[in-house]
Design a protein around this motif. Sequence first.
Motif, PDB file in Angstrom:
ATOM      1  N   GLU A   1      -3.405  -2.684  -7.309  1.00 56.84           N
ATOM      2  CA  GLU A   1      -2.844  -1.766  -8.304  1.00 56.84           C
ATOM      3  C   GLU A   1      -3.157  -0.321  -7.936  1.00 56.84           C
ATOM      4  OE1 GLU A   1      -3.205  -2.414 -12.547  1.00 56.84           O
ATOM      5  OE2 GLU A   1      -3.485  -4.558 -12.163  1.00 56.84           O
ATOM      6  N   GLU A   2      -4.361  -0.083  -7.448  1.00 58.91           N
ATOM      7  CA  GLU A   2      -4.763   1.270  -7.058  1.00 58.91           C
ATOM      8  C   GLU A   2      -3.920   1.768  -5.881  1.00 58.91           C
ATOM      9  OE1 GLU A   2      -8.619   3.762  -5.441  1.00 58.91           O
ATOM     10  OE2 GLU A   2      -8.945   1.798  -6.374  1.00 58.91           O
ATOM     11  N   GLU A   3      -3.660   0.906  -4.900  1.00 65.65           N
ATOM     12  CA  GLU A   3      -2.835   1.302  -3.757  1.00 65.65           C
ATOM     13  C   GLU A   3      -1.408   1.613  -4.198  1.00 65.65           C
ATOM     14  OE1 GLU A   3      -4.745  -1.072   0.048  1.00 65.65           O
ATOM     15  OE2 GLU A   3      -3.645  -2.249  -1.457  1.00 65.65           O
ATOM     16  N   ILE A   4      -0.902   0.828  -5.120  1.00 65.09           N
ATOM     17  CA  ILE A   4       0.453   1.071  -5.632  1.00 65.09           C
ATOM     18  C   ILE A   4       0.512   2.411  -6.357  1.00 65.09           C
ATOM     19  CG2 ILE A   4       2.164   0.282  -7.328  1.00 65.09           C
ATOM     20  CD1 ILE A   4       1.375  -2.614  -6.490  1.00 65.09           C
ATOM     21  N   LYS A   5      -0.483   2.701  -7.190  1.00 64.62           N
ATOM     22  CA  LYS A   5      -0.510   3.982  -7.909  1.00 64.62           C
ATOM     23  C   LYS A   5      -0.615   5.148  -6.940  1.00 64.62           C
ATOM     24  CE  LYS A   5      -2.399   2.194 -12.203  1.00 64.62           C
ATOM     25  NZ  LYS A   5      -3.589   2.065 -13.056  1.00 64.62           N
ATOM     26  N   ASN A   6      -1.479   5.007  -5.932  1.00 60.21           N
ATOM     27  CA  ASN A   6      -1.631   6.073  -4.931  1.00 60.21           C
ATOM     28  C   ASN A   6      -0.346   6.273  -4.140  1.00 60.21           C
ATOM     29  OD1 ASN A   6      -4.299   6.570  -5.650  1.00 60.21           O
ATOM     30  ND2 ASN A   6      -5.131   5.214  -4.084  1.00 60.21           N
ATOM     31  N   MET A   7       0.279   5.170  -3.741  1.00 59.03           N
ATOM     32  CA  MET A   7       1.523   5.245  -2.969  1.00 59.03           C
ATOM     33  C   MET A   7       2.617   5.918  -3.795  1.00 59.03           C
ATOM     34  SD  MET A   7       3.352   2.121  -1.032  1.00 59.03           S
ATOM     35  CE  MET A   7       4.628   2.381   0.168  1.00 59.03           C
ATOM     36  N   LEU A   8       2.709   5.552  -5.055  1.00 62.89           N
ATOM     37  CA  LEU A   8       3.707   6.151  -5.941  1.00 62.89           C
ATOM     38  C   LEU A   8       3.474   7.654  -6.070  1.00 62.89           C
ATOM     39  CD1 LEU A   8       6.111   5.839  -7.819  1.00 62.89           C
ATOM     40  CD2 LEU A   8       4.516   5.235  -9.650  1.00 62.89           C
ATOM     41  N   ALA A   9       2.223   8.050  -6.234  1.00 63.52           N
ATOM     42  CA  ALA A   9       1.909   9.477  -6.355  1.00 63.52           C
ATOM     43  C   ALA A   9       2.289  10.228  -5.080  1.00 63.52           C
ATOM     44  CB  ALA A   9       0.421   9.667  -6.661  1.00 63.52           C
ATOM     45  N   ILE A  10       2.018   9.627  -3.928  1.00 66.07           N
ATOM     46  CA  ILE A  10       2.345  10.268  -2.650  1.00 66.07           C
ATOM     47  C   ILE A  10       3.859  10.380  -2.480  1.00 66.07           C
ATOM     48  CG2 ILE A  10       2.294   9.936  -0.146  1.00 66.07           C
ATOM     49  CD1 ILE A  10      -0.561   8.705  -0.591  1.00 66.07           C
ATOM     50  N   ILE A  11       4.581   9.323  -2.784  1.00 60.66           N
ATOM     51  CA  ILE A  11       6.038   9.336  -2.634  1.00 60.66           C
ATOM     52  C   ILE A  11       6.663  10.352  -3.587  1.00 60.66           C
ATOM     53  CG2 ILE A  11       8.133   7.961  -2.981  1.00 60.66           C
ATOM     54  CD1 ILE A  11       6.523   5.602  -1.761  1.00 60.66           C
ATOM     55  N   GLU A  12       6.165  10.425  -4.810  1.00 62.50           N
ATOM     56  CA  GLU A  12       6.677  11.421  -5.752  1.00 62.50           C
ATOM     57  C   GLU A  12       6.407  12.840  -5.245  1.00 62.50           C
ATOM     58  OE1 GLU A  12       4.738  10.169  -9.365  1.00 62.50           O
ATOM     59  OE2 GLU A  12       6.432   8.894  -9.945  1.00 62.50           O
ATOM     60  N   LYS A  13       5.252  13.038  -4.646  1.00 61.34           N
ATOM     61  CA  LYS A  13       4.900  14.345  -4.092  1.00 61.34           C
ATOM     62  C   LYS A  13       5.832  14.704  -2.930  1.00 61.34           C
ATOM     63  CE  LYS A  13       0.678  16.823  -2.866  1.00 61.34           C
ATOM     64  NZ  LYS A  13      -0.769  16.672  -2.652  1.00 61.34           N
TER      65      LYS A  13
ATOM     66  N   ASP B   1       8.327  -7.324  -6.196  1.00 63.85           N
ATOM     67  CA  ASP B   1       7.145  -8.197  -6.206  1.00 63.85           C
ATOM     68  C   ASP B   1       6.815  -8.676  -4.798  1.00 63.85           C
ATOM     69  OD1 ASP B   1       6.929  -7.923  -8.968  1.00 63.85           O
ATOM     70  OD2 ASP B   1       7.853  -9.874  -9.402  1.00 63.85           O
ATOM     71  N   LEU B   2       7.850  -9.061  -4.042  1.00 57.61           N
ATOM     72  CA  LEU B   2       7.629  -9.503  -2.662  1.00 57.61           C
ATOM     73  C   LEU B   2       7.112  -8.369  -1.780  1.00 57.61           C
ATOM     74  CD1 LEU B   2      10.795 -11.682  -1.949  1.00 57.61           C
ATOM     75  CD2 LEU B   2       8.421 -12.468  -1.992  1.00 57.61           C
ATOM     76  N   LEU B   3       7.731  -7.217  -1.906  1.00 51.43           N
ATOM     77  CA  LEU B   3       7.374  -6.082  -1.061  1.00 51.43           C
ATOM     78  C   LEU B   3       5.938  -5.622  -1.286  1.00 51.43           C
ATOM     79  CD1 LEU B   3       8.173  -3.894   0.999  1.00 51.43           C
ATOM     80  CD2 LEU B   3       9.028  -2.550  -0.924  1.00 51.43           C
ATOM     81  N   PHE B   4       5.523  -5.590  -2.544  1.00 50.33           N
ATOM     82  CA  PHE B   4       4.223  -5.014  -2.872  1.00 50.33           C
ATOM     83  C   PHE B   4       3.140  -6.043  -3.172  1.00 50.33           C
ATOM     84  CE2 PHE B   4       7.416  -1.792  -4.284  1.00 50.33           C
ATOM     85  CZ  PHE B   4       7.159  -0.885  -3.262  1.00 50.33           C
ATOM     86  N   GLU B   5       3.394  -7.309  -2.867  1.00 49.26           N
ATOM     87  CA  GLU B   5       2.431  -8.357  -3.223  1.00 49.26           C
ATOM     88  C   GLU B   5       1.069  -8.191  -2.544  1.00 49.26           C
ATOM     89  OE1 GLU B   5       4.056 -12.166  -2.197  1.00 49.26           O
ATOM     90  OE2 GLU B   5       4.068 -11.758  -0.053  1.00 49.26           O
ATOM     91  N   ASN B   6       1.009  -7.538  -1.403  1.00 45.50           N
ATOM     92  CA  ASN B   6      -0.255  -7.375  -0.688  1.00 45.50           C
ATOM     93  C   ASN B   6      -0.974  -6.069  -1.014  1.00 45.50           C
ATOM     94  OD1 ASN B   6      -0.136  -9.850   0.717  1.00 45.50           O
ATOM     95  ND2 ASN B   6       1.313  -8.949   2.158  1.00 45.50           N
ATOM     96  N   LEU B   7      -0.461  -5.323  -1.977  1.00 40.92           N
ATOM     97  CA  LEU B   7      -1.091  -4.063  -2.365  1.00 40.92           C
ATOM     98  C   LEU B   7      -1.823  -4.220  -3.687  1.00 40.92           C
ATOM     99  CD1 LEU B   7       1.741  -1.477  -1.578  1.00 40.92           C
ATOM    100  CD2 LEU B   7      -0.186  -2.146  -0.127  1.00 40.92           C
TER     101      LEU B   7
END
Length: 176
Positions: free
Chosen positions: A124-136, A116-122
């Motif tokens: 929902e769309e940025e989190i989803k995009n970041m997750l997709a990129i990291i998984e890739k 929660d602390l790490l991603f508080e400034n992102l």
Amino acid sequence: MESEELMKLYIELQRLARQMHRFAYKAMHEGNHYRGAQSRLLTVVAENDGITQRELAEILDVRPSSLTAMVGKMEQFELIKRKQDEKDQRVMHIYITDKGKEIEVKSKDDIQKLADLLFENLSEEEIKNMLAIIEKLSHTFNSYDIGDLQFGFHGYHGYHECHRFHGYHHGIEDNF
């Protein structure tokens, strides 16, 4: 994309990984909690009670020998227990204990607070995009056999020598 931009991205990902590791280590040890790998092991076992050591090593992406040591320590603390497979004595199944369940729930709560602390400034769309990129990226790494790749350095010291030569050491990477 330019190779300088790719290098900068790589360095920033390394920096983020170190910062996350340091932050989590500090937070977990102040509360006398279990480290990330141990916490993750408890979560996987809690979600897959009776999992084999081989399956667990694969999910955690650790060497079987490293997992055996970790499981042994956690068994000593009565967080998990191992049982041999009835049909194949070479196979060990791992089960979480009641004490392990308590620790796993607490660890999960603590990790959620850190996330929660790490991603508080992102968003929902940025989190989803970041997750997709990291998984890739993770999939890309998994598709390579490191033995097939050729690098110009060997071992830990060679890594630092290479980076020192290219100016990626001791904060110099901040000047890109």
